[in-house]
Structures are given as structure tokens and as C-alpha cells.
Design an enzyme around this catalytic site. Structure first.
Site, PDB file in Angstrom:
ATOM      1  N   ARG A 283      -0.059 -62.270  66.729  1.00  0.00           N
ATOM      2  CA  ARG A 283      -1.363 -62.648  67.263  1.00  0.00           C
ATOM      3  C   ARG A 283      -1.567 -64.138  67.020  1.00  0.00           C
ATOM      4  O   ARG A 283      -1.300 -64.641  65.925  1.00  0.00           O
ATOM      5  CB  ARG A 283      -2.488 -61.851  66.590  1.00  0.00           C
ATOM      6  CG  ARG A 283      -2.587 -60.397  67.055  1.00  0.00           C
ATOM      7  CD  ARG A 283      -3.070 -60.335  68.511  1.00  0.00           C
ATOM      8  NE  ARG A 283      -3.169 -58.973  68.990  1.00  0.00           N
ATOM      9  CZ  ARG A 283      -2.210 -58.338  69.643  1.00  0.00           C
ATOM     10  NH1 ARG A 283      -1.047 -58.924  69.834  1.00  0.00           N
ATOM     11  NH2 ARG A 283      -2.399 -57.112  70.089  1.00  0.00           N
ATOM     12  N   GLU A 312      -6.087 -67.122  75.083  1.00  0.00           N
ATOM     13  CA  GLU A 312      -5.079 -66.796  76.097  1.00  0.00           C
ATOM     14  C   GLU A 312      -5.727 -66.584  77.451  1.00  0.00           C
ATOM     15  O   GLU A 312      -6.669 -65.794  77.571  1.00  0.00           O
ATOM     16  CB  GLU A 312      -4.307 -65.543  75.672  1.00  0.00           C
ATOM     17  CG  GLU A 312      -3.447 -65.775  74.437  1.00  0.00           C
ATOM     18  CD  GLU A 312      -2.574 -64.572  74.070  1.00  0.00           C
ATOM     19  OE1 GLU A 312      -2.670 -63.520  74.745  1.00  0.00           O
ATOM     20  OE2 GLU A 312      -1.777 -64.682  73.125  1.00  0.00           O
ATOM     21  N   HIS A 331       2.859 -64.559  76.283  1.00  0.00           N
ATOM     22  CA  HIS A 331       2.614 -63.234  75.706  1.00  0.00           C
ATOM     23  C   HIS A 331       3.526 -62.188  76.356  1.00  0.00           C
ATOM     24  O   HIS A 331       3.079 -61.198  76.935  1.00  0.00           O
ATOM     25  CB  HIS A 331       1.144 -62.825  75.873  1.00  0.00           C
ATOM     26  CG  HIS A 331       0.700 -61.822  74.837  1.00  0.00           C
ATOM     27  ND1 HIS A 331      -0.566 -61.813  74.319  1.00  0.00           N
ATOM     28  CD2 HIS A 331       1.361 -60.794  74.226  1.00  0.00           C
ATOM     29  CE1 HIS A 331      -0.675 -60.818  73.441  1.00  0.00           C
ATOM     30  NE2 HIS A 331       0.486 -60.198  73.368  1.00  0.00           N
TER      31      HIS A 331
END
Length: 595
Positions: A283, A312, A331
Site C-alpha cells: 500500500r 492513485e 498498481h
């Protein structure tokens, strides 16, 4: 010693002496897990099997295999890119919600659901985008998919580790720009280097296995990881400070929590070996990105490979993203074809299972009860709820229930008896009949605490075979008055006790009187003078009113003294019928109880 006699009618006073039990004979999932106020309810979720299909809102893209599985059971609404306001508007029409990492499931979402939302499925591992406290308070189960993308995330971490060590991304961009800079992009070898795995869960342990295969020395830091699991992989567990100071490479695999937020800050970087390389596929928030920039610029951190970011997508002008020493991906940790389909199926199975009333193995805000324990305790779950539901109805109006003691009699050792599900069901039975609160395994402890209910558990260890998990369950409510005085035991508490017989819950004790009646339908308790003809008199009154008796038991202290007659009925008698029973001269008190 109390004597007990049981009577099953051979014929009915109304000449229709059917002893057929109710049409629903439910096992644990269906019996305990159906919703609704006047019918059996669920402690994990749940949509009634007799009602229309439940509705599942899929708020982010899910693999086709998972969608097909959902559609075979529920109505599926695929609505992507919802604003917070749109999600709150839609959620009141949904029984389940499935999200990935991009949708925030806030307290407002649970409040807007008005109690209908029973399960939130997170298609992935991290659940930091779901307000777990709010979910628990609203009795909503949260499940995730922790295994399907484990390998994909671990492989991505190793890919970034190798790419970073060999400057793959930078060299690729250089060649495509028409340059040939072999001397500039000399890398470092992985073999013999020390990798610190920060967070030794499913992904972290898989990264460790692969790193050892590359010839790296692997250490790990995780305050919750068992040492034997680390030893099995050949990894040494060390302190946070020791991991920072010893590592040539650091790979992050911890969840984002208040404790881990910005764990990698200026202070942490100052303790690292100069020239360390960092990989983050966990994370973004666990790294203080401003501190990382300073560490990159100062040379403390030689390179960083980042798949996740605090925001993000990150801003287009992000200095960290554009930094020459940073290798970045959008990601992609779980982004393999196999992982996407696996996650979709795993979360769909968990959500459908919850909507069917099954306790999900991947529940993150409910006690983790192994499936084999749940299966073994299933008949006692129904017993626990019915005993407490019966006990609370014996409390006279105005008496607040604050102190309840539950006693489990078992031949097993206390360490071999998991009673968390039973405690939740006792709480459910105590609270639901006298409130509009829906109690389940998720919110039972919270609800009890909120209402000031103190529930204590005791064990009576019996001699004998521990083949059965329990011999009996006793529920006692202290410091209250009873609408049925005979339910008060010698020590002053309302006391009911039961056991499982032939897989079905039975009431075996009321106050100091032993009885034996199946806990089905509803009950009439009568204290009477023990004399001939009482069973016939009460049975005739019920038969004349077309109330079917399914079981009857009489418990007495001694012949011709006081006795308690317990009558199981399939229908609720009218007030006039109950009045007629109360007018029988030998009956001193009686009460009708709904189960």
C-alpha cells in the site's frame, strides 16, 4: 430428586392428532441464517431463500467467471465509476456490494443502506478502503479474496526487484530514445544479498520463497507471524530496527493501518544501510513519499520500485514518479489474467456463500471459526439462540437485562471448545425479542456492549468421552423479576437449560424443575398441582381451539406436589384459549413463549 416424564400425544383432542413437525427442519446455515422478524434469522447475512433473488452491486470491474457465478444466484448490477453520492443512493436496494481498491465503502454507505446491506466483498486482499468499524456496527459482513492473487503479487514484487537491480526500465527508455549507455546502467547481483521482507503474510512468505531461490539471504519482520512458519521457509524473524539496518533490499508487504501508515519515514530511512533498494507492492500509504524523495536524493535509498502510491493515480507532475531512480507501475500486483479470474471467482463464492447463510472463511470482521468447528457446533447454535430467546421472554416487564451467565457442560478441555459462535447466538436471542436490533456474529459483541449487557461464560468439565462438544447449555439472567416464578432457581436467577437430542434442541430444565420438550414452534409453561387428568384438560382446551400439540413434558419435585408442565405447540393460541388454561383450578401460573 426431580422426576421428569414426557408425553407425546397418541391422538389429538381435536381429532386431528398429526404429530407432523413443521415443514422446515433446518440445519445450521438455513435455520440460523434466514432473515426476517417472525421467522428464523441469519447471524451472518442474508437473503431469505423464500423471497426474491438478492441483489449484488458490482462497483468495479470483475472477471467474467465471477460474474457468471453471481448471476446464477442473484440479480447482478454492474455499475462502475459511481460517485460517493451515487453509491449511497444505490446501496439501499442492494444486499451485497463487491468492490476492488478504488471504491471507498464509508460509514455513509452503511448508513444509507438502511440495514439491507449484509455483505461487502473486497476483490483482493487489502480492506483499508472499507470502514470495518461501521460495517461491524451495522451487522454487515466484510469478506475478501486473500489467496487468488497471492502468487501474482509475489511474482510482481520479484519482477520489480530484478528490474530495479538491473535498471531494466531506465535502460529500456534509454535505448528507445536512441542511446546506448551500457556503462551507465551497470546493475547489482541479487545472489548473496540480504532481503528484508516487511510483513510475513501470504504474499510476503511467497516472496521469501522465490528470493531464496534466487540465492538471496532472507530475513523478515512481522510482529504477528509465527516463528515456526518462518523457519519452515528458512527465514529468520527479526526486529524492525534489525531488518532496516541489515537489508540490501527491502520488500514491503504489510497492510495499511494506523500503525503502519507512513511507517517508512525519515527516521526509518536514517537507520537503513546506505544504497538500499526498496520495493513496494503493498500500500502506498505505508511510505512517507516526501521522506522517500529525500532519501533517494541523498543516496540513502539507491533505487525504489513502486507499484502503489498514497494517491492513485498519482499526480501527473509527481516528482517521485518522474525520479530517475524510481521504477513505477500502475498498481499491477494482482494484474495477471489468472489472478483476475481467480479473484473474481474467490470473491463471488464468498459473497454467494454469505448470502446463502454460510460463514465465510475469508470474513475479516467476524471471529474466524474453522469450518469443522462450525459444523460440529451447528445443532448447539440453534439451542443457544432458543434458550436465550426463551429466557428473556420470562423476564417481567420493566426489568432490564444486564447480567447473563452462560454455563457450558462438556467433557472436553476448555482449550478444545470454541464458544464464540454460541456466545453470539445467545446475544442474538437475548436482544432481538425485545428490540428492533438485528444481531449476528459480526456485531454481537459490539451490540451487547452498546446495550450494557454483561455476558459471562463458565465451563463445567465433565468426566466421560469428549466425542460430543457439549452435554448441555445453561442460561441464567440475574437481578430480574420473572413473569413465571417457577423459572427462578434456588440462587435467584431465571434459569433455563437444554441439550441436543437426535440433532435437535431440547429444553431440559426450567428453574429447579426438570423437563424434556423439543424447542420447536412455541411453548406454554404451566405450574400446577400434580394431580391426575391435567394433561388431558390442557390438551382438550388446545384441541378445541385447533392448536396442535407437538410435545408435552411434566417435571415435578415429588408426586402430588408442584409440577411444571411444558407444552410445545405449532400454532399461537388465542388469548381466550390461554385464559381458559389459566382458569383450570390446579394451574397456579402459566406463560406463553414464542420461539
Amino acid at each position: 430428586m426431580a422426576a421428569t416424564s414426557s408425553w407425546r400425544p397418541a391422538f389429538s383432542p381435536n381429532k386431528d392428532l398429526s404429530l407432523s413437525s413443521p415443514s422446515w427442519r433446518l440445519s445450521l446455515p438455513s435455520r440460523v441464517l434466514l432473515p426476517g422478524r417472525q421467522k428464523p434469522k441469519t447471524f451472518i447475512v442474508l437473503a431469505s431463500m423464500m423471497d426474491a433473488k438478492p441483489t449484488v452491486l458490482v462497483a468495479e470491474k470483475l472477471g467474467d467467471a465471477g460474474l457468471e457465478l453471481l448471476k446464477s444466484f442473484a440479480n447482478v448490477d454492474c455499475s462502475y465509476n459511481l460517485s460517493p453520492e451515487e453509491l449511497c443512493t444505490k446501496i439501499s436496494l442492494c444486499d451485497a456490494l463487491i468492490v476492488r481498491s478504488g471504491t471507498k465503502v464509508t460509514r455513509e454507505v452503511f448508513e444509507s443502506s438502511a440495514g439491507r446491506l449484509k455483505v461487502v466483498g473486497r476483490a483482493g486482499v487489502g480492506i483499508d478502503n472499507v470502514d470495518l468499524s461501521a460495517a461491524t456496527e451495522h451487522g454487515c459482513l466484510v469478506v475478501n479474496a486473500p489467496t487468488a492473487n497471492t502468487i501474482a503479487a509475489a511474482e510482481h514484487a520479484i519482477a520489480l526487484l530484478a528490474a530495479m537491480a538491473r535498471n531494466i526500465a531506465q535502460a529500456d527508455a534509454s535505448v528507445k530514445a536512441g542511446k546506448w549507455q551500457r556503462n551507465k546502467y551497470v546493475g547489482v547481483s541479487l545472489v548473496g544479498k540480504t532481503l528484508a521482507v516487511m510483513g510475513f503474510g501470504k504474499v510476503g512468505s511467497e516472496v521469501a520463497r522465490r528470493a531464496k531461490g534466487l540465492g538471496m539471504h532472507v530475513i523478515a519482520h512481522d510482529p504477528y507471524a509465527p516463528a515456526d512458519r518462518a523457519r519452515a521457509v528458512g527465514v529468520e524473524l527479526v526486529s524492525f530496527a534489525d531488518a532496516l539496518s541489515a537489508a540490501d533490499f527491502i520488500s514491503l508487504h504489510m497492510p495499511l493501518t494506523p500503525a503502519t501508515s507512513k511507517m517508512f519515514n525519515d527516521d526509518a530511512f536514517s537507520k537503513m544501510k546506505k544504497g538500499v533498494r526498496i520495493v513496494n507492492v503493498a500500500r502506498g500509504g505505508v511510505i512517507d513519499e516526501e521522506a522517500l524523495l529525500r532519501a533517494l536524493d541523498s543516496g540513502i535509498v539507491d533505487q525504489a520500485a513502486l507499484d502503489v502510491f498514497t494517491e492513485e493515480p498519482p499526480p501527473k507532475d509527481s516528482v517521485l514518479v518522474q525520479h530517475e531512480k524510481a521504477t513505477v507501475t500502475p498498481h499491477l500486483g494482482a494484474s495477471t489474467t489468472e489472478a483476475q479470474e481467480g479473484v473474481a471467482v474467490e470473491i463471488a463464492e464468498a459473497v454467494v456463500g454469505a448470502l446463502k447463510g454460510e460463514l465465510a472463511a475469508t470474513a475479516v470482521n467476524a471471529p474466524m471459526v474453522p469450518a469443522e468447528v462450525l459444523s460440529e457446533l451447528s445443532p448447539f447454535v440453534a439451542l443457544a439462540e432458543k434458550l436465550s430467546r426463551l429466557a428473556v421472554q420470562l423476564v417481567a416487564g420493566g426489568s432490564g437485562v444486564k447480567s447473563v451467565k452462560v454455563t457450558y457442560a462438556s467433557a472436553r478441555s476448555p482449550d478444545d471448545l470454541d464458544t464464540r459462535v454460541l456466545r453470539a447466538m445467545i446475544t442474538k436471542g437475548l436482544i432481538e425479542p425485545i428490540s428492533n436490533v438485528f444481531v449476528n456474529l459480526v456485531n454481537a459483541d459490539f451490540t451487547a456492549k452498546q446495550r450494557g449487557l454483561r455476558l459471562t461464560e463458565e465451563r463445567v468439565v465433565l468426566d466421560g468421552s469428549p466425542e460430543n462438544p457439549l452435554e448441555s447449555i445453561q442460561v441464567q439472567i440475574a437481578n430480574v423479576e420473572s413473569k413465571f416464578g417457577s423459572a427462578i432457581c434456588d440462587s435467584g436467577e431465571i434459569t433455563v437449560e437444554g441439550r441436543v437430542k437426535d440433532g435437535k434442541p431440547h429444553l431440559t430444565k426450567v428453574g429447579s424443575f426438570s423437563v424434556d420438550v423439543s424447542l420447536e414452534g412455541s411453548l406454554i409453561l404451566c405450574r400446577q398441582v400434580d394431580q391426575p387428568g391435567m394433561i388431558g384438560k390442557v390438551g382438550s382446551i388446545l384441541g378445541d381451539e385447533n392448536v396442535n400439540v407437538n410435545f408435552m413434558s411434566v417435571g415435578r419435585i415429588a408426586p402430588r406436589k408442584h409440577a411444571v408442565m411444558t407444552i410445545g405447540v405449532d400454532e399461537e393460541p388465542s388469548k381466550d384459549t390461554l385464559k381458559k388454561i389459566g382458569e383450570i383450578p390446579a394451574i397456579e401460573e402459566f406463560v406463553f413463549l414464542k420461539l
